[in-house]
Scaffold this motif. Sequence first.
Motif: not given
Ligand code: PLP
Length: 372
Positions: A83-84, A109, A150, A155, A183, A185, A212, A214, A222
Amino acid sequence: TVAEPPARFQGIDFRPSFPALEHIPFKKWKETAIAAYTNTHSGDFGYDEDPAGNWQLRTNICQVLLHTKGIRCLPSQVIITAGATQAIAMLSRLLLKPGDAVAIEDPNATFIQHIFESTGADIIPVPVDEHGLRVDDMPTHRRPKCVFVTPSHQFPLGSILSIGRRIQLIDYARQTGCYIIEDDYDSEFRYAGMPVHALRELDSERIVYIGTFSKNLFPALRIGYMVVPHELLDPLLRLKKLLDMHCPILPQITLARFITERHLEHHIARMKRIYSKRRKCLIAGLSNIFGNRVKISGDAAGLHLVAEMAESFCGSQVVAQLEELHIKVYPAERYTIVKGRYENQLIMGFGNVGEINILEGIKAIESVLRQC
Ligand SMILES: Cc1ncc(COP(=O)(O)O)c(C=O)c1O
């Protein structure tokens, strides 16, 4: 006593940036996994895998990035991560030591802020407005080792970093010698305006780009990745090997095939239509019920938007009362470092909430706010 798994929340959850779990393409994923597993060789299951991850997956990621984001990179620059989250954790461990400074967006976040804090570095909050990070407010008294942004969909406020500020941020990074962590996402879900290009286009040696799966597939997969500047490649690969050798191989080969066979592309196109309807329903529902007492922003991309109401969500029992009604809402203030700037704003995720529930949830928010 027999141990029970923890109960999951059953209700209406406006959690931001959360995909529709009921639409995960399991049937296609299962078929793809069977085909991918059938094509493996016994030699693929030893200790000799590349810490950067499966080559075919990294090649496919490069092609997707070129077509969707204008990013030009080689598979050798891509590292597959858990994951990110793992990408950010690895970068913070590599770039920061106690007493160093890291500049991050405020609000952000919270889990990402916690990752940076865990290194012992000083967090420098930089405010955000409708054009993204306020680069004019970047620290001048200290040189941060890195800046976290971001830019495609801030975010949680949802703004897009303007071109002027992108150039300003690159200049800042060049002058101070810091890295930028980009990031990205959720920006493949874009509903209005021109496609947003990646910040990395402006300086591939100063920016680490993180993506990511996700949001466009599902969080429990993940799998994420980073596209890294040459200077950071070897230290990051050494760190990845030290942490967990490499990401598990079977999900990687399944995902690689899922992309090659264009299932991911089709899934994203389908989900874009579903999210677009949910977004419209949320905007219309808020406008119908709150009228001119609500202002909506940050809704051009992603799986959440910002609803600014006439009422404050701080110090009131609104969140707790709604939770008693099995409705979860997320005030913007829970994502802030400097408190008191976003007291009237809710961050409203629509990814995992069906249209009927969206309307029911809005009505409940209005009735609870009315009684406060
Ligand atoms: C700002 C931000 N970046 C990245 C992610 C994703 O994280 P991951 O790839 O670990 O699920 C999220 C998930 O909510 C997020 O809010």
